[in-house]
Design a protein around this motif. Structure first.
Motif, short mmCIF file in Angstrom:
data_model
loop_
_atom_site.label_atom_id
_atom_site.label_comp_id
_atom_site.label_asym_id
_atom_site.label_seq_id
_atom_site.Cartn_x
_atom_site.Cartn_y
_atom_site.Cartn_z
N LYS A 118 0.88 -1.17 0.00
CA LYS A 118 0.00 0.00 0.00
C LYS A 118 0.91 1.22 0.00
O LYS A 118 1.82 1.33 0.82
CB LYS A 118 -0.90 0.01 1.24
N THR A 140 -3.25 0.19 -3.20
CA THR A 140 -2.60 -1.05 -2.80
C THR A 140 -2.32 -1.88 -4.04
O THR A 140 -3.23 -2.17 -4.83
CB THR A 140 -3.48 -1.84 -1.81
N SER A 146 2.59 -8.01 3.59
CA SER A 146 1.80 -6.79 3.44
C SER A 146 2.57 -5.61 4.03
O SER A 146 2.77 -5.53 5.24
CB SER A 146 0.45 -6.97 4.17
N GLU A 172 3.20 -1.22 4.03
CA GLU A 172 2.60 0.08 3.78
C GLU A 172 3.71 1.13 3.80
O GLU A 172 4.44 1.25 4.78
CB GLU A 172 1.56 0.42 4.83
#
Length: 127
Positions: free
Chosen positions: A5, A36, A94, A96
């Motif tokens: 993201k 994302t 994942s 960010e």
């Protein structure tokens, strides 16, 4: 593979070059924009006036001197100028990345382990 993201709070647009599903692609990350990206391997974000943030997918390969920790199965190496972050995860990675209003970056891992490491940028070898 991992997902990323990106939140761009910088004054300028940034350009993201990345590999997804085995194909090279590029995307403009507009100012005050977030998105994302899924199923990534390698890539880099070009931040005007600041430089690049590089993402190298390591798969199961571990970085020397970091074989024992972090312990997760898959890895990604992030490099910005003289800073490196090592991210390991199981299943789906994942990350960010937030680009602040001054062009600086912060990163967090939403699962797995994220640590700051130190790697040489240039090594002189004997001839």
């Amino acid at each position: 593979m991992f997902q990323l993201k990106v939140v761009n709070n910088y004054y300028y647009e940034c350009l993201f070059y990345y590999d997804k599903d085995g194909h090279q692609q590029q995307a403009i990350i507009n100012k005050h924009y977030q998105f994302t990206y899924q199923n990534l391997t390698n890539g880099y974000i070009a931040i005007p006036g600041i430089g690049q943030v590089n993402f190298t997918y390591l798969g199961e390969e571990k970085i020397s001197n970091y074989e024992k920790y972090p312990i997760e199965k898959y890895g990604v190496l992030l490099r910005v100028h003289t800073s490196e972050v090592y991210y390991r995860f199981d299943n789906l990675g994942s990350l960010e990345l937030v680009i602040d209003k001054y062009g600086g970056c912060s990163v967090k891992g939403n699962n797995g382990t994220l640590i700051e490491i130190e790697l040489n940028e240039l090594i002189i070898k004997d001839s």
